[in-house]
Design a protein around this motif. Structure first.
Motif, PDB file in Angstrom:
ATOM      1  N   HIS A  53       0.835  -1.201   0.000  1.00 33.47           N
ATOM      2  CA  HIS A  53       0.000   0.000   0.000  1.00 33.47           C
ATOM      3  C   HIS A  53       0.875   1.259   0.000  1.00 33.47           C
ATOM      4  N   ARG A  54       1.909   1.252   0.818  1.00 33.54           N
ATOM      5  CA  ARG A  54       2.817   2.399   0.876  1.00 33.54           C
ATOM      6  C   ARG A  54       3.456   2.656  -0.485  1.00 33.54           C
ATOM      7  N   GLU A  56      -7.591  -2.759   7.378  1.00 35.63           N
ATOM      8  CA  GLU A  56      -7.246  -1.390   7.791  1.00 35.63           C
ATOM      9  C   GLU A  56      -6.540  -1.384   9.141  1.00 35.63           C
ATOM     10  N   THR A  59      -5.036   3.759   6.785  1.00 30.18           N
ATOM     11  CA  THR A  59      -5.949   4.697   7.438  1.00 30.18           C
ATOM     12  C   THR A  59      -6.508   5.755   6.490  1.00 30.18           C
ATOM     13  N   ASP A  60      -6.251   5.605   5.185  1.00 29.92           N
ATOM     14  CA  ASP A  60      -6.654   6.657   4.249  1.00 29.92           C
ATOM     15  C   ASP A  60      -7.961   6.371   3.511  1.00 29.92           C
ATOM     16  N   THR A  94      -8.800   3.921   1.480  1.00 26.58           N
ATOM     17  CA  THR A  94      -8.648   3.498   0.085  1.00 26.58           C
ATOM     18  C   THR A  94      -8.936   2.017  -0.156  1.00 26.58           C
TER      19      THR A  94
END
Length: 127
Positions: free
Chosen positions: A12-13, A52, A58-59, A61
């Motif tokens: 994800h990052r 999550e 935490t965004d 998405t």
């Protein structure tokens, strides 16, 4: 069967999209094709909460769904998806053709007849 949440967090990052697949991965196909709203809610919204939390996403998405075994849950699944702000499903299969018709949204009815998926595709638009 198991999820490496630190790997999910890293993917994800790096900008990869993360969706959900279910909590139980129940093997009985009828569980998915005949599942009611609460079945889909528990499996998919529950899976999103877990991802999550443990992958620290935490965004907001995590907005995609893929039904196990591509067993689409008809309008029950898509009503839940709309209510829970899931934006897309990647379980519906389309017939092969010369011109691809995927991707598409379900803001309008599907542009083809239900193909595969135990013939339990959504029968109307979902926004």
């Amino acid at each position: 069967k198991y999820t490496n949440y630190s790997a999910v967090q890293e993917l994800h990052r790096l900008g990869h999209e993360v969706g959900v697949f279910s909590i139980t991965n129940e093997e009985d196909p009828k569980y998915w094709t005949e599942g009611n709203y609460d079945t889909w809610l528990g499996e998919m919204a529950g899976a999103r909460l877990i991802v999550e939390r443990f992958a620290n996403i935490t965004d907001g998405t995590v907005v995609g769904v893929r039904a196990p075994y591509l067993r689409v849950g008809g309008n029950e699944q898509f009503n839940m998806m709309t209510d829970q702000f899931f934006l897309y499903d990647s379980s519906i299969t389309a017939p092969l053709g010369r011109v691809p018709i995927w991707p598409y949204t379900l803001q309008y009815r599907m542009p083809h007849k239900c193909h595969g998926n135990a013939k339990n595709c959504p029968s109307r638009s979902h926004e």
